[in-house]
Design an enzyme around this catalytic site. Structure first.
Site, PDB file in Angstrom:
ATOM      1  N   LYS A 135       0.786  -1.256   0.095  1.00 47.95           N
ATOM      2  CA  LYS A 135       0.046  -0.106  -0.018  1.00 47.95           C
ATOM      3  C   LYS A 135       0.880   1.192  -0.011  1.00 47.95           C
ATOM      4  O   LYS A 135       1.265   1.536   1.031  1.00 47.95           O
ATOM      5  CB  LYS A 135      -0.807   0.064   1.261  1.00 47.95           C
ATOM      6  CG  LYS A 135      -1.994   1.032   1.090  1.00 47.95           C
ATOM      7  CD  LYS A 135      -2.566   1.733   2.440  1.00 47.95           C
ATOM      8  CE  LYS A 135      -1.710   2.709   3.051  1.00 47.95           C
ATOM      9  NZ  LYS A 135      -1.616   3.912   2.242  1.00 47.95           N
ATOM     10  N   GLY A 154       6.340   4.681   8.684  1.00 47.94           N
ATOM     11  CA  GLY A 154       5.708   6.178   8.583  1.00 47.94           C
ATOM     12  C   GLY A 154       5.856   6.781   9.924  1.00 47.94           C
ATOM     13  O   GLY A 154       7.037   6.727  10.731  1.00 47.94           O
ATOM     14  N   THR A 185       0.444   7.627  13.286  1.00 49.50           N
ATOM     15  CA  THR A 185      -0.047   6.839  12.344  1.00 49.50           C
ATOM     16  C   THR A 185       0.129   5.227  13.041  1.00 49.50           C
ATOM     17  O   THR A 185      -0.800   4.359  12.856  1.00 49.50           O
ATOM     18  CB  THR A 185       0.092   6.745  11.063  1.00 49.50           C
ATOM     19  OG1 THR A 185      -0.163   8.305  10.599  1.00 49.50           O
ATOM     20  CG2 THR A 185      -0.786   5.819   9.954  1.00 49.50           C
ATOM     21  N   GLU A 218       8.906   0.843  11.453  1.00 53.29           N
ATOM     22  CA  GLU A 218      10.108   1.800  11.172  1.00 53.29           C
ATOM     23  C   GLU A 218       9.480   3.188  11.131  1.00 53.29           C
ATOM     24  O   GLU A 218       8.933   3.629  10.171  1.00 53.29           O
ATOM     25  CB  GLU A 218      10.688   1.364   9.662  1.00 53.29           C
ATOM     26  CG  GLU A 218      12.048   2.105   9.833  1.00 53.29           C
ATOM     27  CD  GLU A 218      12.214   3.098   8.536  1.00 53.29           C
ATOM     28  OE1 GLU A 218      12.199   4.493   9.081  1.00 53.29           O
ATOM     29  OE2 GLU A 218      12.541   3.086   7.651  1.00 53.29           O
ATOM     30  N   CYS A 268      13.412  10.184   7.300  1.00 54.91           N
ATOM     31  CA  CYS A 268      13.448   9.588   8.551  1.00 54.91           C
ATOM     32  C   CYS A 268      14.916   9.499   8.998  1.00 54.91           C
ATOM     33  O   CYS A 268      15.338   9.819  10.284  1.00 54.91           O
ATOM     34  CB  CYS A 268      12.886   8.131   8.712  1.00 54.91           C
ATOM     35  SG  CYS A 268      13.527   7.069   7.491  1.00 54.91           S
ATOM     36  N   GLU A 313       9.789  16.288  15.252  1.00 55.11           N
ATOM     37  CA  GLU A 313      10.295  15.859  13.814  1.00 55.11           C
ATOM     38  C   GLU A 313       9.454  16.710  12.684  1.00 55.11           C
ATOM     39  O   GLU A 313       8.318  16.694  12.665  1.00 55.11           O
ATOM     40  CB  GLU A 313      10.010  14.447  13.700  1.00 55.11           C
ATOM     41  CG  GLU A 313      10.493  14.068  12.289  1.00 55.11           C
ATOM     42  CD  GLU A 313      10.082  12.305  11.782  1.00 55.11           C
ATOM     43  OE1 GLU A 313      11.019  11.821  11.085  1.00 55.11           O
ATOM     44  OE2 GLU A 313       9.244  11.987  12.265  1.00 55.11           O
TER      45      GLU A 313
END
Length: 486
Positions: free
Chosen positions: A179, A231, A235, A253, A288, A389
């Site tokens: 996805k 992500g 979420t 991750e 990231c 972040e």
């Protein structure tokens, strides 16, 4: 800024080898971030399409496991060959997807490397037998595939996730429902097509762009036996809640607020160049692995800041399809607004000195989502700009006095995905690396994910690993078989 077409044909879901454009999730108008103009219309998966993709994957996985190990190995090598033949196409699709500059868009090479690497594991024995206390029974320990796994990729790295997750999942014997984000689905859909062209069973890799509803349907599907999510933390929490219904195991991750420690014995020119590209320039800080906290020793602080700002200021900004461009836009208008708000808040609260940047870019770039590379100096590590972040081209430079203080500041964050150290003292490099609370530590180099090295986070940067033998084992479950010998 005419590189992206104003319109293109609709991109359908890829399920069981078929393109599906009439989907219950509706259609999404994809926007090219460099111009703010549409360049594709993409079908989105709803629960019905997720169900169809999982059914297709279940059938294809049985077919996949009916093949001999050498045939599966060779098909993955064939897929790597096909990916190699389309590296340039993938790079351009990455640009269309999220306007990453062409000079940074070659992530399909990772896909090729991971496929070749994990193809080599398909025909290697992965079971053992052991003696049993008080018995002459035969005790066999095997690793078996889960069946159908769901892989949820972020908009900024669908091909990188296909490399690090889909390649080992297939090598382990699973089928995959991939996805990608609706914000960047084009390269992932093309990869799904190439899987079929290379001869993999249709449905072994299904590609289903979706928004939150489709993603939740995938996580909650009872026949999806494992989820790999890449992500953000917010979420991820929703994914874990959804997966808990059937106790589906999850690998996550997540984000980072990586520290890049520059010691006084480092090559400052090299360190400034690395910090600029690992920080605000690479993918406009939307990574990231972004080293958004730069910790610099007092003795070289002023010299480093001068060199660093000069490197940042020399980066060419503009059309992502121009090979000389090193800096592009952020992903969306909403992201641009959020990032500018965070910058303004940092200025308002005197979190540090705004040395350069901080604004949306105007002129011929005004219709795109361009934000100037932004550098704050003299930042307090406790401030929001150092702890949150940003996921944009914003970095904080922080002073430290000695090694212990550098380690303390570096670890003073809820994240722990990457850390970077710039030093010519080998002993210090070893000593500091072992003290840093981070899944990966990069010494005098950029983050360069390889199929041989396990990658993943500490703390709120996630759990589980991709890459290396650990990454393969994430897609295998252990079975113990005991045969009584009477």
């Amino acid at each position: 800024m005419t590189s992206a077409p104003a319109t293109s044909t609709a991109a359908g879901l890829l399920i069981g080898g078929d393109r599906v454009t009439n989907s219950s999730g509706g259609m999404h108008q994809h926007i090219y971030p460099a111009t703010g103009l549409p360049n594709a219309t993409v079908a989105l998966a709803g629960a019905a399409e997720i169900d169809r993709a999982v059914d297709s994957g279940t059938q294809a996985q049985r077919e996949w496991m009916s093949l001999t190990v050498d045939r599966r190995r060779d098909l993955l090598i064939d897929l790597a060959d096909v990916v190699h033949d389309h590296l340039d196409e993938f790079a351009r699709l990455n640009v269309h997807d999220y306007a990453v500059p062409l000079s940074f868009a070659g992530t399909a090479i990772l896909l090729e490397r991971f496929l070749r690497h994990f193809a080599g594991y398909v025909d290697k024995p992965n079971g053992v037998s052991t003696p049993v206390n008080g018995s002459f029974d035969i005790n066999i320990i095997e690793r078996e595939p889960y069946g159908v796994v769901g892989v949820i990729a972020p908009w900024n790295g669908a091909l990188a996730v296909a490399a690090s997750c889909v390649a080992p999942a297939l090598a382990a014997g699973n089928a995959v429902v991939l996805k990608p984000s609706e914000l960047a689905p084009l390269a992932a859909l093309r990869f799904g097509e190439l899987c079929i062209e290379a001869g993999l069973p249709p449905g072994l890799v299904n590609v289903v762009p979706a928004q939150a509803a489709g993603g939740e349907a995938l996580v909650r599907h009872p026949n999806v036996k494992k989820i790999h999510f890449t992500g953000g933390g917010a979420t991820a929490r929703r994914v874990l809640v959804a997966a808990a219904a059937d106790l589906t195991p999850v690998v996550a991750e997540l984000g980072g607020k990586s520290a890049n420690i520059v010691f006084d014995d480092a090559d400052l020119d090299a360190a400034a160049m690395m910090a600029a590209h690992q920080g605000p320039l690479m993918q406009s800080g939307q990574s990231c692995a972004c080293a958004s906290r730069i910790l610099v020793h007092d003795r070289v602080y002023d010299d480093f800041v001068e060199k660093f700002v000069a490197v940042v200021g020399s980066a060419k900004i503009g059309d992502p399809f121009d090979p000389a461009v090193a800096f592009g836009p952020v992903i969306s208008a909403g992201a641009a607004d959020r990032i500018v708000t965070e910058i303004d808040d940092a200025v308002t609260h005197a979190s540090g000195e705004l040395v350069t940047g901080g604004r949306r870019m105007g002129g011929e770039l005004s219709q795109g989502y361009y934000i100037e590379p932004t550098v704050f100096a003299g930042v307090d590590n406790a401030s929001a700009i150092a702890q949150t972040e940003t996921f944009g081209p914003v970095v904080s430079i922080i002073r430290f006095g000695d090694e212990s203080e550098a380690v303390q500041i570096a670890n003073d964050t809820p994240y722990g995905l990457n850390a970077f150290v710039q030093t010519n003292d080998l002993t210090r490099a070893h000593r500091v690396a072992r003290q840093l609370e981070s899944g990966s530590v990069w010494i005098n180099t950029f983050s360069d994910i390889s199929p041989q090295g396990p990658y993943g986070g500490y703390k709120q940067s996630g759990f589980g690993r991709t890459g290396g033998l650990a990454g393969l084992h994430e897609f295998l479950q252990i079975k113990n078989i005991r045969i009584g010998m009477r």
